[in-house]
Design a protein around this motif. Structure first.
Motif, PDB file in Angstrom:
ATOM      1  N   ARG A 151       0.822  -1.204   0.000  1.00 25.74           N
ATOM      2  CA  ARG A 151       0.000   0.000   0.000  1.00 25.74           C
ATOM      3  C   ARG A 151       0.860   1.259   0.000  1.00 25.74           C
ATOM      4  O   ARG A 151       0.479   2.281  -0.574  1.00 25.74           O
ATOM      5  CB  ARG A 151      -0.949  -0.027   1.201  1.00 25.74           C
ATOM      6  CG  ARG A 151      -2.008  -1.118   1.113  1.00 25.74           C
ATOM      7  CD  ARG A 151      -2.823  -1.204   2.398  1.00 25.74           C
ATOM      8  NE  ARG A 151      -3.602   0.009   2.595  1.00 25.74           N
ATOM      9  CZ  ARG A 151      -4.851   0.186   2.171  1.00 25.74           C
ATOM     10  NH1 ARG A 151      -5.473  -0.784   1.515  1.00 25.74           N
ATOM     11  NH2 ARG A 151      -5.482   1.314   2.394  1.00 25.74           N
ATOM     12  N   ASN A 205       0.262   3.911  -2.832  1.00 24.84           N
ATOM     13  CA  ASN A 205      -0.152   5.268  -2.472  1.00 24.84           C
ATOM     14  C   ASN A 205       0.925   6.294  -2.788  1.00 24.84           C
ATOM     15  O   ASN A 205       0.617   7.455  -3.089  1.00 24.84           O
ATOM     16  CB  ASN A 205      -0.512   5.317  -0.989  1.00 24.84           C
ATOM     17  CG  ASN A 205      -1.773   4.539  -0.681  1.00 24.84           C
ATOM     18  OD1 ASN A 205      -2.718   4.543  -1.458  1.00 24.84           O
ATOM     19  ND2 ASN A 205      -1.800   3.838   0.449  1.00 24.84           N
ATOM     20  N   GLY A 238      -2.165  11.368  -0.141  1.00 24.43           N
ATOM     21  CA  GLY A 238      -1.261  10.272  -0.444  1.00 24.43           C
ATOM     22  C   GLY A 238      -0.052  10.238   0.469  1.00 24.43           C
ATOM     23  O   GLY A 238       0.407   9.159   0.869  1.00 24.43           O
ATOM     24  N   THR A 252      -1.077   8.575   3.564  1.00 21.41           N
ATOM     25  CA  THR A 252      -1.176   7.120   3.465  1.00 21.41           C
ATOM     26  C   THR A 252       0.196   6.472   3.553  1.00 21.41           C
ATOM     27  O   THR A 252       0.338   5.382   4.126  1.00 21.41           O
ATOM     28  CB  THR A 252      -1.868   6.697   2.158  1.00 21.41           C
ATOM     29  OG1 THR A 252      -1.102   7.113   1.034  1.00 21.41           O
ATOM     30  CG2 THR A 252      -3.272   7.273   2.068  1.00 21.41           C
ATOM     31  N   GLY A 259       1.112   6.429   7.112  1.00 19.32           N
ATOM     32  CA  GLY A 259       0.367   5.373   7.784  1.00 19.32           C
ATOM     33  C   GLY A 259       0.927   4.001   7.485  1.00 19.32           C
ATOM     34  O   GLY A 259       0.973   3.122   8.361  1.00 19.32           O
ATOM     35  N   ALA A 260       1.386   3.780   6.252  1.00 18.42           N
ATOM     36  CA  ALA A 260       1.977   2.490   5.899  1.00 18.42           C
ATOM     37  C   ALA A 260       3.283   2.269   6.641  1.00 18.42           C
ATOM     38  O   ALA A 260       3.568   1.158   7.118  1.00 18.42           O
ATOM     39  CB  ALA A 260       2.192   2.413   4.391  1.00 18.42           C
ATOM     40  N   GLY A 277      -5.409  10.783   5.429  1.00 18.19           N
ATOM     41  CA  GLY A 277      -4.700   9.733   4.701  1.00 18.19           C
ATOM     42  C   GLY A 277      -3.970   8.782   5.623  1.00 18.19           C
ATOM     43  O   GLY A 277      -4.000   7.559   5.433  1.00 18.19           O
ATOM     44  N   LEU A 278      -3.310   9.316   6.633  1.00 14.41           N
ATOM     45  CA  LEU A 278      -2.615   8.468   7.609  1.00 14.41           C
ATOM     46  C   LEU A 278      -3.608   7.555   8.325  1.00 14.41           C
ATOM     47  O   LEU A 278      -3.373   6.343   8.484  1.00 14.41           O
ATOM     48  CB  LEU A 278      -1.863   9.332   8.605  1.00 14.41           C
ATOM     49  CG  LEU A 278      -0.947   8.600   9.602  1.00 14.41           C
ATOM     50  CD1 LEU A 278       0.196   9.500  10.036  1.00 14.41           C
ATOM     51  CD2 LEU A 278      -1.710   8.139  10.852  1.00 14.41           C
ATOM     52  N   GLU A 321      -5.103   4.689   6.229  1.00 15.30           N
ATOM     53  CA  GLU A 321      -4.135   3.630   5.933  1.00 15.30           C
ATOM     54  C   GLU A 321      -4.013   2.657   7.090  1.00 15.30           C
ATOM     55  O   GLU A 321      -3.832   1.454   6.876  1.00 15.30           O
ATOM     56  CB  GLU A 321      -2.769   4.246   5.604  1.00 15.30           C
ATOM     57  CG  GLU A 321      -1.782   3.273   5.017  1.00 15.30           C
ATOM     58  CD  GLU A 321      -2.228   2.739   3.661  1.00 15.30           C
ATOM     59  OE1 GLU A 321      -1.668   1.719   3.228  1.00 15.30           O
ATOM     60  OE2 GLU A 321      -3.146   3.331   3.035  1.00 15.30           O
ATOM     61  N   GLY A 336      -6.845   0.482   6.516  1.00 14.24           N
ATOM     62  CA  GLY A 336      -6.672  -0.375   5.350  1.00 14.24           C
ATOM     63  C   GLY A 336      -5.808  -1.587   5.632  1.00 14.24           C
ATOM     64  O   GLY A 336      -6.150  -2.716   5.250  1.00 14.24           O
TER      65      GLY A 336
END
Length: 444
Positions: free
Chosen positions: A157, A161, A276, A279, A282-283, A329-330, A333, A336
């Protein structure tokens, strides 16, 4: 997987983690290419309508034309992806996306596209996505080994992202400099490249599925898996509302606020790029953090999805809107990765694509209606009130799903416990789960 000293692994293989096998690497590379094109193309489609003098209702109709085929064909796509080689379904879907986006680019670049033409071509693109998503979901889930699932999904991801950041920012800039047609052409080329990469996926070790009870029987099996898990159907119901209102805000209201108050396509593309960036952050977080209560933590992180709609309602200046998008976004994720990990540990491998199809179907079922009604709702109550309503609905349904005990109590399984889910005897003609997990999915 160890390598005999007499046959050393290639340098490229030694540079990547043991669990990141060939299929995982190809899927990740293809997802990067696709997202570079598609994030800019989503913005380009809205501005193509706006530049032809289209109304907010027209923008919503084109957005709805993309999502309606998702609702119509997702379940069929999921059943087919569990019967046919998943990579062939993915390549065929990419080919349809390539052709439809190329045709959309041509009509925008060569003249004045009509509304029905734009709706038809976006509908074809949405049809390809309906068949692609369940196949891609199942393919990635089946190529990740249990102990490394959290990290693998987070890394996948992150790459996907990260490409979305570049695609959104570049798309906004290209629209401002050259117009939306060229961005749509880039998206068509990206689908062609991604389809070529996915054609090289190795599925030779997976036996073909023997004929069973037919398509309807497959759909019934997927429905049983879906309806007997309260954590699954409750969160899908939640996201049917969340995806609808966030989609309406992003596809319809966002470009209009950008045009009227923020300075056009480029600032809106920048705000989406900051989403983005969030994200990716967050990943990174999820590569190191493995929360025990997967769905409780994930669901709490859905609340910040109300922030972008609220930010557009104010509206916030561009820098503040970018910050809001970063935070949301964070947070999403975290949800997700937690969601994918839960699906991976709870759903039998041979039913990944069908269950994924019900997930996608429920999640996007209200999106066509929401985008189509976005313009009329704006006319009835005003854009600001409509955006505040979007934010309130996100908060309401997310609070309700926390009342489901299974959502609060779902915990991360050990590798041994997760393996037991996939150790059940497969349906006739399916590969035993162990054969599909030598190395390394999610959405692509």
């Amino acid at each position: 997987m160890s390598t005999p000293p007499a046959d050393p692994a290639p340098l490229s293989a030694r540079r990547r983690p043991e669990w990141a096998g060939r299929n995982y690497s190809l899927l990740t590379a293809a997802a990067v290419v696709t997202n570079l094109g598609s994030h800019g193309a989503l913005i380009a489609a809205s501005f193509a309508v706006i530049q032809t003098g289209g109304s907010p209702g027209d923008v919503g109709l084109v957005a709805a034309a993309r999502t309606l085929p998702l609702v119509l064909f997702l379940l069929i796509g999921g059943a087919i992806a569990d019967r046919l080689p998943r990579h062939r379904v993915m390549v065929g879907a990419n080919a349809l996306n390539c052709v439809s986006q190329a045709a959309f680019a041509v009509i925008v670049l060569t003249g004045h596209p009509r509304l029905w033409q734009m709706m038809l071509l976006t509908a074809l693109c949405g049809t390809g996505t309906a068949f692609f998503n369940p196949a891609a979901e199942g393919m990635l889930l089946s190529t990740v080994s249990g102990p490394h699932a959290n990290r693998a999904f987070a890394l996948f991801r992150m790459a996907m992202n990260g490409a979305g950041i570049g695609g959104a920012a570049l798309g906004g800039a290209l629209i401002a400099a050259m117009g939306p047609g060229w961005v749509l052409a880039v998206d068509a080329a990206a689908f062609a490249v991604a389809g070529a990469l996915r054609a090289f996926l190795d599925v030779g070790h997976i036996p073909d599925r023997a004929p069973g009870g037919g398509l309807l029987s497959d759909l019934r099996e997927g429905w049983v898996e879906f309806k007997t898990r309260p954590w699954l159907w409750s969160i899908v119901l939640q996201f049917s509302v969340v995806v609808a209102v966030v989609g309406a805000a992003e596809a319809v209201y966002g470009p209009l606020v950008a045009r009227d108050r923020l300075g056009g396509a480029a600032p809106w593309g920048l705000a989406l790029a900051f989403f983005g960036v969030g994200t990716i952050a967050g990943a990174f977080l999820m590569m190191a953090w493995k929360p025990r209560r997967l769905l409780l933590v994930g669901t709490l992180c859905v609340f910040p999805l109300a922030l972008p709609s609220a930010g557009l309602a104010v509206p916030l200046p561009v820098w503040a809107l970018c910050l809001v998008m970063l935070v949301s976004g964070l947070a999403i994720e975290v949800f997700g990765v937690s969601w994918m990990t839960t699906m991976h540990q709870e759903i039998p491998e041979e039913k990944f694509s069908r269950v994924s199809a019900y997930d996608w179907f429920g999640s996007v079922s209200m999106l066509p209606l929401a985008t189509a009604l976005a313009g009329p709702v704006e006319s009835a109550v005003g854009r600001t009130s409509a955006l505040w309503g979007c934010a309130a609905l996100v908060i309401l349904v997310t609070g309700l799903v926390l009342l489901v005990p299974d959502v609060r109590r779902m915990t991360r399984k050990s590798a041994k416990e997760a393996a037991e889910v996939h150790a059940a005897p497969p349906a006739p003609g399916h590969a035993p789960p162990g054969l599909t997990r030598p190395h390394p999915r999610a959405t692509t």
